[in-house]
Design an enzyme around this catalytic site. Structure first.
Site, PDB file in Angstrom:
ATOM      1  N   GLU A 161       1.073  -1.567   0.339  1.00 51.36           N
ATOM      2  CA  GLU A 161      -0.255  -0.184   0.079  1.00 51.36           C
ATOM      3  C   GLU A 161       0.688   1.397  -0.131  1.00 51.36           C
ATOM      4  O   GLU A 161       0.503   2.257   1.250  1.00 51.36           O
ATOM      5  CB  GLU A 161      -0.815   0.216   1.516  1.00 51.36           C
ATOM      6  N   GLU A 376      -6.862  -8.297   0.961  1.00 50.47           N
ATOM      7  CA  GLU A 376      -6.758  -8.244   1.511  1.00 50.47           C
ATOM      8  C   GLU A 376      -8.466  -7.100   1.226  1.00 50.47           C
ATOM      9  O   GLU A 376      -8.579  -5.901   0.310  1.00 50.47           O
ATOM     10  CB  GLU A 376      -6.042  -6.023   2.345  1.00 50.47           C
ATOM     11  N   SER A 430      -3.878  -3.245  15.383  1.00 49.64           N
ATOM     12  CA  SER A 430      -4.451  -2.493  14.061  1.00 49.64           C
ATOM     13  C   SER A 430      -3.674  -1.009  14.262  1.00 49.64           C
ATOM     14  O   SER A 430      -4.487  -0.047  14.960  1.00 49.64           O
ATOM     15  CB  SER A 430      -5.847  -2.421  13.907  1.00 49.64           C
TER      16      SER A 430
HETATM   17  C1  BGP Z   1      -4.334  -2.283   5.328  1.00 47.94           C
HETATM   18  C2  BGP Z   1      -3.295  -2.133   6.232  1.00 47.94           C
HETATM   19  C3  BGP Z   1      -3.348  -3.330   7.448  1.00 47.94           C
HETATM   20  C4  BGP Z   1      -4.353  -2.858   8.229  1.00 47.94           C
HETATM   21  C5  BGP Z   1      -5.961  -3.047   7.685  1.00 47.94           C
HETATM   22  C6  BGP Z   1      -6.729  -2.187   7.994  1.00 47.94           C
HETATM   23  O1  BGP Z   1      -4.643  -1.077   5.235  1.00 47.94           O
HETATM   24  O2  BGP Z   1      -2.578  -2.928   5.089  1.00 47.94           O
HETATM   25  O3  BGP Z   1      -2.255  -3.174   7.948  1.00 47.94           O
HETATM   26  O4  BGP Z   1      -3.707  -2.949   9.491  1.00 47.94           O
HETATM   27  O5  BGP Z   1      -5.293  -1.867   6.511  1.00 47.94           O
HETATM   28  O6  BGP Z   1      -6.244  -0.817   8.286  1.00 47.94           O
HETATM   29  P1  BGP Z   1      -6.757  -0.596  10.651  1.00 47.94           P
HETATM   30  O7  BGP Z   1      -5.744  -1.858  10.496  1.00 47.94           O
HETATM   31  O8  BGP Z   1      -5.862   0.333   9.853  1.00 47.94           O
HETATM   32  O9  BGP Z   1      -7.788  -0.407  10.876  1.00 47.94           O
END
Ligand code: BGP
Length: 472
Positions: A161, A376, A430
């Site tokens: 990302e 994801e 997270s």
């Molecule tokens: C994506 C990332 C992950 C993950 C997910 C959820 O953008 O690649 O690492 O964390 O999002 O996001 P968050 O944990 O910030 O809610």
């Protein structure tokens, strides 16, 4: 010829689940440093987290028992090259060998990312993503990984990302180094493009039969609620800002002139572009796209205000009209729009499943038949287990079911989708949201020193869903 199997699995990232932050010769990374500093106002760290470092065998067994045939994880750069002297930490390589052995045991296909936000601290001290040498350091580390693991890993990913990472580090300022500086945003973005190109160049040198390399991108499709010429222009700028600078160089091998001009017009000094860079980008494109799918990029024409972005609002959205919402204003480009008919999650992010279909169709329109893995997709929730640790996460099941439905629709309509990864196979850290925002199909008890795992309702749902869709 045997039909290639669709890949169904889950995704994690090293810093978010491994723990063992200083074990077996691992060096510190910028997240260790940030979480241990006063800048981390929550005091929460991923020093132990889900302790995947010691629980990997159990986690991978649970994936296999849940019918999953692939696992996306990332390698911690600072476990492999802990210090500036570039000496390789054999114990770090050995850990991932053990993880791969476990995948082999169950026929689970590994999909491995080289960096998921966690730059080594020694790179951070030199300027992190802004350091001129970052792409050469990354290429060195990548070549160590390619040489050691070779085609044991059939799917390599350079960077997770770039757009979200650059935006959180240099626009929102919620990830280290916590800046709000668009010159640095652009410089970081450019260096990430060079990192991918140079890592791909190392990969090609080895001719690893059966192994491919890709990039993982997060932003979804850009769309507007209205169809005026101004809105269409805002959509174009939204794509240039959130999608094109990552995907055009990685997949096509170049930036469009219009993008470069628009960035220059916005007052960005582009002297970080070095002679010869564009030849490297042109010669080193990826084999596949990893597309993370969470939400769309809903925009309207830019009206006023300075550039700013909001993301991940610590679960403060209570559904009221003035609750924080995720979005951005990019001066002279576009502003985020809000659709009152679409629900937001507690973190101010739209829950809009049709964006999965629209995103994949857009990728096909621009990049043709490139293989795509949905690397994801998942739903963050606050959760309450029963006395046995069991969680009835019906909300997550609904979310996944709807998103996957749209992904399969795009596949049926000709998008070359080859796999799907739920974020995440088990609960993990997270980022700035700590541990209360949970994404896992398996609950991890973070209060328990043993980090007890308990499958949630969604784990069993996913298992059944995979059984029914094994041969798509
Ligand atoms: C994506 C990332 C992950 C993950 C997910 C959820 O953008 O690649 O690492 O964390 O999002 O996001 P968050 O944990 O910030 O809610």
């Amino acid at each position: 010829m045997e039909k290639e199997k669709f890949l169904w699995g889950g995704a994690t990232a090293a810093y978010q689940c491994e723990g063992a932050w200083d074990e077996d010769g691992k060096g510190a990374n910028i997240w260790d440093e940030f979480c241990h500093s006063a800048a981390n106002t929550t005091g929460i760290t991923a020093d132990v987290s889900s302790d995947f470092y010691h629980h990997y065998a159990e986690d991978i067994r649970m994936m296999a028992e849940g019918g999953q045939n692939t696992f996306r994880f990332s390698i911690s750069w600072s476990r492999i090259v802990p210090k500036e002297d570039r000496v390789v930490n054999e114990a770090g390589l050995a850990f991932y060998d053990r993880v791969l052995d476990e995948c082999d045991k169950y026929g689970i296909v590994p999909n491995v990312t080289l960096v998921h936000y966690d730059l080594p601290d020694y790179i951070g001290h030199k300027g992190g993503w802004l350091y001129d040498g970052v792409s050469d350091e990354f290429a060195y580390y990548a070549s160590v990984v390619f040489r050691h693991f070779g085609n044991r890993i059939p799917l390599y990913v350079t960077i997770n990302e770039p757009s979200h990472n650059a935006s959180c580090c240099y626009m929102v300022g919620n990830y280290p180094p916590n800046e709000q500086n668009m010159q640095h945003f652009a410089h970081c973005a450019y260096n990430m493009v060079m990192c991918t190109a140079k890592a791909v160049r190392e990969f090609r040198k080895l001719n690893l039969a059966g192994a491919q390399i890709g990039i993982v991108h997060s932003s979804g499709n850009t769309e507007a609620l209205h169809d005026t010429p101004e809105d269409r222009l805002a959509v174009k700028y939204g794509d240039m800002f959130s999608n094109d600078w990552v995907l055009d160089p990685a997949i096509r091998g170049y930036f469009e002139e219009e993008l470069i001009e628009k960035v220059r017009e916005s007052g960005i000094d582009l002297s970080f572009i070095k002679e010869g860079d564009f030849d490297i980008i042109r010669a080193n494109t990826v084999d596949f796209l990893g597309q993370n799918i969470y939400c769309r990029n809903l925009v309207k024409p830019y009206k006023s205000g300075e550039t700013k972005a909001t993301v991940n609002n610590l679960g403060t959205n209570d559904g009221s009209a003035d609750s924080p919402r995720e979005g951005k204003t990019v001066k002279g480009w576009f502003e985020s729009d809000w659709d009152p008919n679409v629900p937001l999650n507690r973190w101010g992010r739209e829950v809009y499943p049709p964006c999965a279909y629209a995103t994949l169709m857009k990728r096909k329109e621009r990049y043709g038949n490139i293989p795509i893995y949905v690397t994801e997709n998942g739903h963050g929730c606050y959760e309450m287990p029963d006395e046995n640790g069991y969680v009835e996460d019906d909300e997550r099941i609904r979310f996944l079911q709807e998103f996957i439905g749209y992904i399969l629709k795009a596949k049926e309509e000709g998008v070359n989708v080859k796999g799907y990864y739920v974020w995440a196979p088990m609960d993990l850290y997270s980022w700035i949201n700590g541990y209360k925002k949970r994404y896992g199909l398996v609950r991890v008890d973070f209060e328990d020193p043993e980090r007890k795992r308990t499958p949630k309702k969604s784990y069993y749902w996913y298992k059944k869903f995979i059984e029914e869709h094994r041969d798509i």
